[in-house]
Scaffold this active site. Structure first.
Site, PDB file in Angstrom:
ATOM      1  N   LYS A   2       0.447  -1.339  -0.573  1.00 26.29           N
ATOM      2  CA  LYS A   2       0.074   0.389  -0.003  1.00 26.29           C
ATOM      3  C   LYS A   2       0.850   0.760   0.185  1.00 26.29           C
ATOM      4  CE  LYS A   2      -3.812   2.127   2.666  1.00 26.29           C
ATOM      5  NZ  LYS A   2      -4.870   2.142   3.604  1.00 26.29           N
ATOM      6  N   ASP A  96     -15.066   3.164   9.869  1.00 29.71           N
ATOM      7  CA  ASP A  96     -14.918   3.080   8.883  1.00 29.71           C
ATOM      8  C   ASP A  96     -15.462   2.118   8.031  1.00 29.71           C
ATOM      9  OD1 ASP A  96     -15.751   3.947   6.360  1.00 29.71           O
ATOM     10  OD2 ASP A  96     -13.470   4.613   5.165  1.00 29.71           O
TER      11      ASP A  96
END
Length: 254
Positions: A2, A96
């Protein structure tokens, strides 16, 4: 691996957020949380390395595959609730929870009959509620609007696990009913819907879903946080008990 894309790669705020996510995941150890293998910086680029998860996100599954059946939804919610119970026990909120951040990991070619396991990702906006904030501080409003509890959407400083349980309820409603419980586009309209309850009752959207599963999900979506489940572990245990009573399936070990 990432990394930050485009201009975000050179933003000090975005770089700090990625490093904060890495530090957060590094302290977590749970089968449903994708672990961190390494993180660092190379030629000015900050990166994180995590194991590859073979499968798809809940979002992909919702778009491309057959609808979920009630037993499958129950199993997924049990595994998410178990992961949240662990995360909350570490003093952390994900903040989230949504289909894009839930992976369904395939067991591989060895046994296609083994159901996929849940793996949570993206702790980039996770927070230790009010740990380092003063008494007059406000919490930044992070998250995805359609999955946020009323108090989270308006930046209330007193977030706790019940706010995350609300997001779990939205997710469960979507998986069972095939639609979001609240579809308003503006915060004010969505808040009004949240006060009234789902636009279409879950019992109507999913008429074949077991009553205990519908009732557990409805409690997750209570507008008043005091009326929701207070702990993700209680959600998990209730869903397991309902499955055991019905003899519908044996949950995977959690």
């Amino acid at each position: 691996i990432k990394v930050l894309r485009g201009d975000r790669a050179w933003s000090d705020d975005e770089r700090e957020r990625l490093l904060r996510e890495a530090r957060t995941i590094a302290n977590l150890s749970h089968p449903a949380v994708v672990p961190l293998l390494a993180f660092g910086e190379l030629n000015g680029m900050v990166y994180m390395v995590m194991p590859y998860v073979s499968g798809q996100t809940l979002a992909d599954r919702l778009v491309h595959d057959e609808p979920f059946d009630a037993d499958e939804v129950r199993r997924i919610l049990i595994e998410i609730a178990d992961a949240l119970a662990y995360v909350h026990g570490e003093g952390l909120l994900h903040r989230d929870l949504k289909p894009e951040n839930v992976l369904l990991e395939r067991a591989g070619a060895v046994d296609d009959h083994i159901p996929p396991r849940v793996r949570l990702i993206d702790f980039g906006v996770a927070a230790f509620p009010m740990r380092d904030l003063g008494v007059n501080a406000t919490r930044e409003t992070w998250g995805t609007p359609h999955f946020m509890a009323p108090e989270q959407m308006f930046g209330e400083p007193e977030l706790d696990p019940s706010s995350e349980i609300y997001s779990l309820g939205v997710l469960g409603f979507l998986l069972l009913g095939g639609r979001l419980p609240f579809d308003a586009t503006s915060p004010a309209e969505r808040l009004a819907q949240q006060r009234r309850g789902p636009v279409v009752p879950l019992s109507v959207c999913a008429p074949d879903a077991p009553n205990d599963l519908v009732q557990a999900n409805e409690r997750c979506l209570a507008y008043d946080a005091e009326q929701r489940w207070r702990r993700a572990r209680d959600v998990r245990d209730t869903l397991i008990a309902g499955a055991s009573a019905a003899g519908s399936f044996t949950p995977l070990a959690v």
